[in-house]
Design an enzyme around this catalytic site. Sequence first.
Site, mmCIF file in Angstrom:
data_model
loop_
_atom_site.group_PDB
_atom_site.id
_atom_site.type_symbol
_atom_site.label_atom_id
_atom_site.label_comp_id
_atom_site.label_asym_id
_atom_site.label_seq_id
_atom_site.Cartn_x
_atom_site.Cartn_y
_atom_site.Cartn_z
ATOM 1 N N HIS A 183 50.658 11.028 4.329
ATOM 2 C CA HIS A 183 49.340 10.521 3.974
ATOM 3 C C HIS A 183 48.743 11.445 2.913
ATOM 4 O O HIS A 183 49.184 12.594 2.758
ATOM 5 C CB HIS A 183 48.414 10.509 5.198
ATOM 6 N N CYS B 76 48.693 8.258 -0.636
ATOM 7 C CA CYS B 76 47.489 7.771 -1.303
ATOM 8 C C CYS B 76 46.826 8.916 -2.053
ATOM 9 O O CYS B 76 46.997 10.088 -1.736
ATOM 10 C CB CYS B 76 46.508 7.188 -0.285
#
Length: 484
Positions: free
Chosen positions: A316, A359
């Site tokens: 992430h 991301c």
Amino acid sequence: MDRLKLSRIDEDLESSEVASLCFLCRDVLARKRLEGINNARDLFLRLEENGLLENNSFLFELLQTIRRTDLLNLLESDSSPPEEADANPILSDYRVMLYRVDQDITRENLSMMKFLLSSQLGKRQMEMCNTALDVFAEMEKTGSLSPTSLHEVHAAVKQFDQQLALTIQRYIDNREATGRPHRPIHPQRVSNTSQPVDVSISETQSNYEGMNICSDAEPNTKPSSPDDHTEYYALIHKPRGLCVVINNEDFLGTQMKNRKGTQEDEKALCSLFSRLGFTMLVHNNLTAGAMKQELQKLGARNFVNDDALVVCVLSHGEMECVFGTDEQRVNITDLTRPFTSEGAPTLAGKPKLFFIQACQGSRYQGGSLPHPSLPGQEEGVPQSPLEEDAGPIKGETVPWEADFLLGMATVPQCKSFRSTTTGSIYIQEVCTQLKKSAESSANDDILTVLTRVNREVSKGKYLNSKQMPQPKYTLTKKLVLKYV
């Protein structure tokens, strides 16, 4: 499903690909139902009878697995695209793993495997096997191969190909760690009221409520790069160097969801870069502190006999950072700093490639159709949302020192996407394009390859949004990667 589109897909599939599809379907169709199938039309009829073509999802996944992404456009243009599917059976990890082994085994090693296993299966049966999938199917008939019984095939493969043996070992380790032999597939008819099991999610920092989406020749024997070392990085050592994969799947806190599907990225990267001549080093589920510690330790290594370094981080992320499994931040500069010419002098003048699947913010990217400027139009006319998203970067994340390439899955402030069954959109496309380049007679450099990645990823639509990767670099020469 549209029979015309199924017919077009059938016409484009080779007999070997049809055989692969039949093997992948052995968990959803009875063995006798698969006997005698020589073309995709017959297979589609069997799947249709079992309710597996009521939407595009299962066929979409089958074509993705055999890497016929060119045929996915036919499905995406259908009135019931994969992301709108009501039911979505998934292929088992076990069967996909065996398919990967079949794809990477050489003809010489196939002969060796047949010889090693002939005592269990018999000489006549082995003579009838033309592919590794044929061997696996025969072993399944005798009960010597199953999701929970891979010892014999693993022992045989280990005799001639350590990388393929590692592929099997990873499946075994994952099965033992999770307590699940493989993801179940129910062969009974799939109803339109069944719940979707495949969720494509963005690589954000917080929990994200998933939406239904299923997005996400002979080797070239020429030298890895041209002889002009003033224009090209020299690749002369075997192995070429290290490829390090940090794969964070299971997160310890409550703010971030586990990253299902990331193992497919790890498998694709290991398969690709090992064939490109790199020694693989994989770290699973590292905290932020452990990530920094491992990279600092690696930076102290003597790279005098290495031509290049590759580091892939799957996790992430947010703007200019990724997260450890303890949900703590690691800045992108913390990843690259140990390998500058000051930190790792034996890497000076050598290419250092970083691929970051994460991301870089919480924004969804939009898209618009390109159009020519009208006569007399002023330069200050607002650009499309996609062009605005790819605007100036605030804060440089590539060190000023030379010879770095940083491949980001997305532009700053925006999300990247991952399929829970087939891996991330970006990493899978990077592997696909690097594989094509390695097999091509052309000497396309890494920046040319990543431009193709940008083009292909930007064409797609993920959760009704777009994704735009972004390479940043301080390379001083061209880098051409070919199979060794």
